[in-house]
Write a protein that holds these residues in place. Structure first.
Motif, mmCIF file in Angstrom:
data_model
loop_
_atom_site.group_PDB
_atom_site.id
_atom_site.type_symbol
_atom_site.label_atom_id
_atom_site.label_comp_id
_atom_site.label_asym_id
_atom_site.label_seq_id
_atom_site.Cartn_x
_atom_site.Cartn_y
_atom_site.Cartn_z
ATOM 1 N N SER A 98 15.355 -5.664 4.456
ATOM 2 C CA SER A 98 15.622 -4.856 5.908
ATOM 3 C C SER A 98 14.875 -3.924 6.165
ATOM 4 O O SER A 98 13.375 -4.218 6.867
ATOM 5 C CB SER A 98 16.777 -3.913 5.964
ATOM 6 O OG SER A 98 16.538 -3.142 4.673
ATOM 7 N N ARG A 99 13.912 -3.497 5.214
ATOM 8 C CA ARG A 99 12.606 -2.969 5.332
ATOM 9 C C ARG A 99 11.180 -3.882 5.301
ATOM 10 O O ARG A 99 10.693 -3.959 6.571
ATOM 11 C CB ARG A 99 11.802 -2.172 4.099
ATOM 12 C CG ARG A 99 10.803 -1.250 4.027
ATOM 13 C CD ARG A 99 10.516 -0.167 3.012
ATOM 14 N NE ARG A 99 9.659 0.506 3.042
ATOM 15 C CZ ARG A 99 8.815 0.685 2.479
ATOM 16 N NH1 ARG A 99 9.281 -0.088 0.410
ATOM 17 N NH2 ARG A 99 7.768 1.444 2.367
ATOM 18 N N CYS A 100 11.194 -4.727 5.131
ATOM 19 C CA CYS A 100 10.201 -5.824 5.382
ATOM 20 C C CYS A 100 10.358 -6.674 7.002
ATOM 21 O O CYS A 100 9.630 -6.761 7.536
ATOM 22 C CB CYS A 100 10.673 -7.220 3.947
ATOM 23 S SG CYS A 100 9.996 -7.003 2.874
ATOM 24 N N LEU A 101 11.826 -6.950 6.754
ATOM 25 C CA LEU A 101 12.030 -7.294 8.566
ATOM 26 C C LEU A 101 12.012 -6.648 9.693
ATOM 27 O O LEU A 101 11.067 -7.127 10.728
ATOM 28 C CB LEU A 101 13.242 -7.802 8.485
ATOM 29 C CG LEU A 101 14.207 -9.290 7.675
ATOM 30 C CD1 LEU A 101 15.369 -9.008 7.842
ATOM 31 C CD2 LEU A 101 13.384 -9.972 8.280
ATOM 32 N N VAL A 102 11.723 -4.994 9.430
ATOM 33 C CA VAL A 102 11.995 -4.353 10.564
ATOM 34 C C VAL A 102 9.782 -4.707 10.952
ATOM 35 O O VAL A 102 9.218 -4.365 11.700
ATOM 36 C CB VAL A 102 12.898 -2.910 10.193
ATOM 37 C CG1 VAL A 102 11.806 -1.828 10.665
ATOM 38 C CG2 VAL A 102 13.451 -2.815 9.759
ATOM 39 N N ARG A 103 9.569 -4.483 8.969
ATOM 40 C CA ARG A 103 7.912 -4.267 9.268
ATOM 41 C C ARG A 103 7.303 -5.181 9.511
ATOM 42 O O ARG A 103 6.292 -5.279 10.776
ATOM 43 C CB ARG A 103 7.039 -3.847 8.327
ATOM 44 C CG ARG A 103 6.558 -3.890 8.020
ATOM 45 C CD ARG A 103 5.442 -2.261 8.431
ATOM 46 N NE ARG A 103 5.949 -1.250 8.012
ATOM 47 C CZ ARG A 103 5.793 -0.568 6.722
ATOM 48 N NH1 ARG A 103 5.087 -0.956 6.262
ATOM 49 N NH2 ARG A 103 6.147 0.775 6.571
ATOM 50 N N PHE A 104 7.783 -6.567 9.815
ATOM 51 C CA PHE A 104 7.306 -7.527 9.846
ATOM 52 C C PHE A 104 7.432 -8.089 11.881
ATOM 53 O O PHE A 104 6.834 -8.203 11.855
ATOM 54 C CB PHE A 104 7.977 -8.635 9.686
ATOM 55 C CG PHE A 104 7.258 -10.709 10.052
ATOM 56 C CD1 PHE A 104 7.041 -10.494 9.477
ATOM 57 C CD2 PHE A 104 8.636 -11.034 11.010
ATOM 58 C CE1 PHE A 104 6.176 -12.436 9.754
ATOM 59 C CE2 PHE A 104 8.410 -12.486 11.779
ATOM 60 C CZ PHE A 104 6.790 -12.805 10.442
ATOM 61 N N ILE A 105 8.541 -7.423 11.948
ATOM 62 C CA ILE A 105 9.312 -7.526 13.829
ATOM 63 C C ILE A 105 8.046 -6.347 14.805
ATOM 64 O O ILE A 105 8.431 -7.057 15.381
ATOM 65 C CB ILE A 105 11.006 -7.006 13.565
ATOM 66 C CG1 ILE A 105 11.583 -7.997 13.630
ATOM 67 C CG2 ILE A 105 10.874 -6.672 14.832
ATOM 68 C CD1 ILE A 105 13.151 -7.687 13.058
ATOM 69 N N TRP A 106 7.983 -5.330 13.774
ATOM 70 C CA TRP A 106 6.848 -5.111 15.368
ATOM 71 C C TRP A 106 5.127 -5.222 14.650
ATOM 72 O O TRP A 106 4.559 -5.380 15.110
ATOM 73 C CB TRP A 106 6.909 -3.194 15.106
ATOM 74 C CG TRP A 106 6.263 -2.792 13.601
ATOM 75 C CD1 TRP A 106 7.108 -2.035 12.716
ATOM 76 C CD2 TRP A 106 5.605 -2.037 13.329
ATOM 77 N NE1 TRP A 106 6.625 -1.354 11.604
ATOM 78 C CE2 TRP A 106 5.063 -1.077 11.581
ATOM 79 C CE3 TRP A 106 4.216 -2.036 13.975
ATOM 80 C CZ2 TRP A 106 4.250 -1.172 11.288
ATOM 81 C CZ3 TRP A 106 3.322 -1.713 13.375
ATOM 82 C CH2 TRP A 106 3.135 -1.065 12.308
ATOM 83 N N VAL A 164 0.673 -1.152 -0.307
ATOM 84 C CA VAL A 164 -0.289 0.505 0.116
ATOM 85 C C VAL A 164 0.312 1.057 -0.094
ATOM 86 O O VAL A 164 0.617 2.097 -0.758
ATOM 87 C CB VAL A 164 -0.884 0.101 1.166
ATOM 88 C CG1 VAL A 164 -1.765 1.505 1.439
ATOM 89 C CG2 VAL A 164 -1.947 -1.428 0.994
ATOM 90 N N GLU A 165 2.353 1.507 0.330
ATOM 91 C CA GLU A 165 2.928 2.143 0.444
ATOM 92 C C GLU A 165 3.427 2.481 -0.230
ATOM 93 O O GLU A 165 4.431 3.845 -1.032
ATOM 94 C CB GLU A 165 3.997 2.335 1.976
ATOM 95 C CG GLU A 165 3.178 2.579 3.036
ATOM 96 C CD GLU A 165 4.388 1.864 4.241
ATOM 97 O OE1 GLU A 165 5.723 1.784 4.477
ATOM 98 O OE2 GLU A 165 4.541 2.157 5.422
ATOM 99 N N GLY A 166 3.845 1.602 -0.885
ATOM 100 C CA GLY A 166 4.418 2.184 -2.541
ATOM 101 C C GLY A 166 6.254 1.661 -2.177
ATOM 102 O O GLY A 166 6.627 1.690 -1.492
ATOM 103 N N GLY A 167 7.211 2.008 -2.955
ATOM 104 C CA GLY A 167 7.904 2.329 -2.660
ATOM 105 C C GLY A 167 9.406 1.262 -3.060
ATOM 106 O O GLY A 167 8.183 -0.224 -3.438
#
Length: 161
Positions: free
Chosen positions: A57-65, A49-52
């Motif tokens: 690393s972005r996937c892992l950070v998001r998954f971790i929270w 949804v955010e795009g980009g």
């Protein structure tokens, strides 16, 4: 119902601690992977949804929270929905029915996925994953608890209801 078939009627109150212990036991044995899948799907969806640019690393950070948040919400629900009033539980060859205040529910034995027990409680787990937690204090004696457990296992195993 046969003349030798008896039903059981119990009256008891559950505790939040009993609900909490059952939830985490069930989570560790079978529900944890659902939360990981939901966390992964929510991670993917929010990043899409955010795009980009997608990066590991972005996937892992998001998954971790996201995943611990999902786990916390799912663990909180049984505590939020907890009913402290006395429960009346009727169990017989066809299944069980229960009433707490003005709320009631029932299941046939075909709708029960498992009968489990430990030293403290008996668990009647529906195929949807919800469970009736019947504490030892609901029984007048160990003999009545064992008779109840024997009967419900037999009824459940016979596929009645």
């Amino acid at each position: 119902m046969d003349a030798d078939e008896k039903s059981h009627s119990l009256h008891y109150k559950s505790s939040r601690a009993e609900v909490w212990h059952w939830y985490w036991s069930a989570w560790r044995s079978k529900y944890w992977w659902w939360h990981l899948l939901i966390g992964a799907a929510a991670t993917w969806e929010t990043l899409a949804v955010e795009g980009g640019e997608l990066s590991l690393s972005r996937c892992l950070v998001r998954f971790i929270w996201i995943t611990p948040t999902i786990i916390a919400i799912c663990a909180a629900w049984p505590q939020i929905a907890f009913k402290r009033q006395e429960r009346t539980l009727e169990v017989g060859p066809e299944g069980w029915s229960t009433r707490i205040a003005k709320k009631s529910g029932s299941r046939t034995w075909r709708m029960v996925g498992a009968i489990q027990s430990n030293d403290e409680s008996i668990f009647i787990v529906s195929t949807s994953g919800n469970a009736l937690i019947i504490p030892k204090r609901a029984f007048q004696s160990e003999a009545s608890r064992e008779a109840f457990l024997t009967d419900i296992r037999r009824w459940h195993g016979s596929g009645s209801g």
